[in-house]
Design an enzyme around this catalytic site. Structure first.
Site, PDB file in Angstrom:
ATOM      1  N   CYS A   1       0.835  -1.203   0.000  1.00 56.92           N
ATOM      2  CA  CYS A   1       0.000   0.000   0.000  1.00 56.92           C
ATOM      3  C   CYS A   1       0.874   1.260   0.000  1.00 56.92           C
ATOM      4  O   CYS A   1       1.471   1.592  -1.005  1.00 56.92           O
ATOM      5  CB  CYS A   1      -0.978  -0.034   1.183  1.00 56.92           C
ATOM      6  SG  CYS A   1      -2.371   1.119   1.006  1.00 56.92           S
TER       7      CYS A   1
ATOM      8  N   HIS B   1      -3.590  -5.497   1.190  1.00 61.60           N
ATOM      9  CA  HIS B   1      -2.875  -5.712   2.447  1.00 61.60           C
ATOM     10  C   HIS B   1      -2.810  -7.195   2.794  1.00 61.60           C
ATOM     11  O   HIS B   1      -3.687  -7.708   3.495  1.00 61.60           O
ATOM     12  CB  HIS B   1      -3.571  -4.962   3.583  1.00 61.60           C
ATOM     13  CG  HIS B   1      -3.326  -3.500   3.595  1.00 61.60           C
ATOM     14  ND1 HIS B   1      -2.318  -2.908   4.339  1.00 61.60           N
ATOM     15  CD2 HIS B   1      -3.959  -2.487   2.959  1.00 61.60           C
ATOM     16  CE1 HIS B   1      -2.343  -1.588   4.151  1.00 61.60           C
ATOM     17  NE2 HIS B   1      -3.327  -1.308   3.319  1.00 61.60           N
TER      18      HIS B   1
ATOM     19  N   GLU C   1      -0.994  -8.692   4.952  1.00 62.94           N
ATOM     20  CA  GLU C   1      -0.845  -8.913   6.394  1.00 62.94           C
ATOM     21  C   GLU C   1      -2.181  -8.925   7.118  1.00 62.94           C
ATOM     22  O   GLU C   1      -2.279  -9.426   8.245  1.00 62.94           O
ATOM     23  CB  GLU C   1       0.095  -7.855   7.003  1.00 62.94           C
ATOM     24  CG  GLU C   1      -0.512  -6.493   7.249  1.00 62.94           C
ATOM     25  CD  GLU C   1      -0.673  -5.621   6.005  1.00 62.94           C
ATOM     26  OE1 GLU C   1      -1.116  -4.463   6.150  1.00 62.94           O
ATOM     27  OE2 GLU C   1      -0.356  -6.091   4.899  1.00 62.94           O
TER      28      GLU C   1
END
Length: 238
Positions: free
Chosen positions: A87, A204, A206
């Site tokens: 990002c 994202h 994660e």
């Protein structure tokens, strides 16, 4: 075990999420690295996580790109270390010229935050070897400037060299207008550099590494990097 450095700029807000995945879920050696650091030699891989570095003033990533640690990122990339920008990290890498193109305002000029699907275009890279070609991943996005743009010549070169790793798609892998959340050219959600050791993506991963969060599909990005770093997998640039 690989050693990861997770960069932190003023305004970064996803660094702890990345640390949790690397340390607690994948049992790797990982630590935070402040933006004033000038030496990244001790790390096998460097991750630039998401957030709003310097409040996205000027442009997202434009100010972070000039911090001292970016010179060390250049050096690490030149030596073949793995660099991952997520990002805002992707935005910083394009501002720094480590990845081609630019991330513009979303086509509808609104911030978007929610689940999206991306199709895996290549699996012979240090970032995607844990997946199957054509596999569709469910990974969230959260950005206001994720609209990937490159001029026609640069875009043609990116496609010719197979630098696109992820594209926004429908759950069954179709590239439709409604599946593209920000207007990115060619539905591009993630790319790598020509050498194949630097990747940037807007979704994202994660935030999609545990079933309790709604998806484990993002874990493959980190698992691929670890496999490459610890197993010595051979990578051939296309």
């Amino acid at each position: 075990m690989a050693k990861f450095g997770v960069l932190v700029f003023p305004g970064t807000n996803c660094e702890i999420d990345v640390l949790r995945v690397l340390r607690d879920l994948l049992h790797q050696d990982a630590e935070l690295v402040w933006y004033e650091e000038r030496d990244l030699e001790r790390y096998d891989a460097v991750i630039l996580p998401g957030g709003f570095s310097y409040g996205d003033y000027l442009r997202a990533g434009a100010m972070a790109r000039w911090t001292p640690v970016i010179e060390a990122v250049y050096a690490a990339a030149e030596k073949g270390r793995l660099i991952l920008g997520i990002c805002n990290g992707f935005q910083i890498l394009t501002e720094a010229g480590l990845l081609p193109g630019a991330l513009q305002r979303n086509r509808h000029l609104r911030y978007v935050c929610g689940w999206t699907h991306v199709r895996v275009e290549r699996t012979d890279t240090p970032f995607t070897s844990a997946y199957r070609k054509g596999q569709v991943l469910r990974i969230p996005i959260s950005h206001g400037e994720g609209n990937f743009y490159a001029d026609p010549d640069a875009l043609a070169e990116i496609e010719k060299r197979g630098q696109v790793l992820l594209r926004y798609a429908t759950p069954d892998g179709q590239l439709t207008e409604t599946a593209n959340p920000n207007g990115s050219l060619h539905h591009i959600a993630g790319i790598m550099n020509k050498a194949g050791n630097v990747m940037g993506l807007m979704p994202h991963p994660e935030r999609a590494c545990e079933a309790v969060l709604g998806s484990e599909d993002g874990c493959g990005i980190f698992a691929s990097m670890i496999h490459y770093l610890t197993k010595g997998r051979v990578f051939h640039v296309g």
